[in-house]
Write a protein that holds these residues in place. Sequence first.
Motif, short mmCIF file in Angstrom:
data_model
loop_
_atom_site.label_atom_id
_atom_site.label_comp_id
_atom_site.label_asym_id
_atom_site.label_seq_id
_atom_site.Cartn_x
_atom_site.Cartn_y
_atom_site.Cartn_z
N TYR A 144 -56.91 11.75 11.17
CA TYR A 144 -56.66 10.90 10.00
C TYR A 144 -55.68 11.59 9.03
N LEU A 145 -55.96 12.87 8.76
CA LEU A 145 -55.11 13.60 7.82
C LEU A 145 -53.69 13.78 8.37
N GLU A 146 -53.58 13.98 9.69
CA GLU A 146 -52.25 14.05 10.34
C GLU A 146 -51.49 12.74 10.14
N VAL B 27 -61.25 15.59 2.21
CA VAL B 27 -61.09 14.28 1.59
C VAL B 27 -59.98 13.53 2.32
N THR B 28 -60.35 12.43 2.93
CA THR B 28 -59.37 11.58 3.61
C THR B 28 -58.99 10.43 2.69
N ALA B 29 -57.90 9.75 3.06
CA ALA B 29 -57.48 8.49 2.45
C ALA B 29 -57.03 8.58 0.99
N GLN C 222 -65.89 13.74 3.55
CA GLN C 222 -66.73 13.77 4.74
C GLN C 222 -66.60 15.11 5.45
N LEU C 223 -67.51 15.36 6.40
CA LEU C 223 -67.44 16.61 7.16
C LEU C 223 -66.23 16.57 8.09
N ARG C 224 -65.53 17.70 8.17
CA ARG C 224 -64.34 17.80 9.02
C ARG C 224 -64.72 17.66 10.49
N ASN C 225 -63.99 16.84 11.21
CA ASN C 225 -64.18 16.72 12.67
C ASN C 225 -62.88 16.22 13.29
N GLN C 226 -62.94 15.88 14.56
CA GLN C 226 -61.73 15.42 15.27
C GLN C 226 -61.13 14.19 14.57
N MET C 227 -61.99 13.28 14.14
CA MET C 227 -61.50 12.06 13.49
C MET C 227 -60.76 12.38 12.17
N THR D 166 -57.63 1.86 11.81
CA THR D 166 -58.00 1.80 13.23
C THR D 166 -58.92 2.98 13.59
N LEU D 167 -58.81 4.09 12.85
CA LEU D 167 -59.67 5.26 13.11
C LEU D 167 -61.06 5.11 12.51
N THR D 168 -61.16 4.33 11.44
CA THR D 168 -62.40 4.37 10.65
C THR D 168 -63.25 3.10 10.74
N VAL D 169 -62.75 2.07 11.38
CA VAL D 169 -63.56 0.85 11.47
C VAL D 169 -64.86 1.18 12.23
#
Length: 310
Positions: free
Chosen positions: A240-242, A220-222, A231-236, A255-258
């Motif tokens: 994002y979590l960092e 879970v991001t954001a 969402q499924l865990r990936n590089q993005m 800027t990562l999710t647009v």
Amino acid sequence: MKTAITELLGIRYPIFQGGMAWVAENSLASAVSNAGGLGIIAAGNAPADYVREQIRMTKEKTDRPFGVNIMLLSPFAAEVAQVVTEEKVAVVTTGAGNPGAYMEQWKGAGIRVIPVVASVALAKMMQRGGADAVIAEGCESGGHIGESTTMTLVPQVVDGVTVPVIAAGGIGDGRGFAATMMLGASGVQMGTRFLVAKECVIHQNYKDRVLKAKDIDTVVTARSVGHPCRQLRNQMTRKYLEMEKEGCTFEELETLTVGSLRKAVQEGDVTGGSMMSGQIAGMVKKEQTCQEMIEEIMAQAEALLGKQGV
Ligand code: TUI
């Protein structure tokens, strides 16, 4: 199986297909409706003309009832609200907000209005505003989520309203279907399982990631900025979590999710894109037609519940 929802909408099976932005278009929605469930076109952030076109294409492909999901944070939500009224779609579902302002307009057009809620308070408010049913969505779902799980939310919403309740979040097969009937639901909404439907037009790379996913592969991001999104865990998502841990602002994170969902869905970018998915991804092991999925789920549920349902 007859439930309050099959009777209200005139559908064969009490299974809704979730209104997934960029994913739920005319091909998927018509296939689900033709298979006896309720197909749903997602308006997402798309302009009203796109939604009108999708509605008309779906009408060409099915005579059965189908719905449109309106994502209320969309800048086009008011225009889309008008289009569904003009097109007199059978059902409108809403997400990510309170559809109170549009309720009268839709009810006046004879549309069945079924808001997604993540709390008892909003469910009650929606019932007072004229909702025909509510979808109680737990945080096992993909995409934008609330705080409660399906197991805890559904029975509390069932106790809090008199309209039928559809359970969403964490349902991937006939066992999940049967379990939510035991919690008092009159139907289910499923998104993740339909991601790998043969009629689902998303990029094969995204489908392959869902098919390979394990039980703990969603994140879970954001949360830190008040827009939790599974969402499924990936590089993005790792990045994002960092950035969230470092205290970045919503604007910096954006800027990562647009355009990231479109990147995953259309371009198959599974490293930089956003692959929204629910926690049942680990249970999704095969691509099937919508009809095969729905018939398999119903056969399993009927074996558990008895043919008459509950
Ligand atoms: O809406 C969803 N899932 C979604 S929407 C989406 S696209 C998106 N894009 C940018 C930001 C956020 C989302 C991806 N996934 N599910 C239905 C849902 N609705 N889950 C939770 C809610 C909800 C939350 C708060 C519904 C009402 C609500 O009330 C707020 C209020 O105004 O009272």
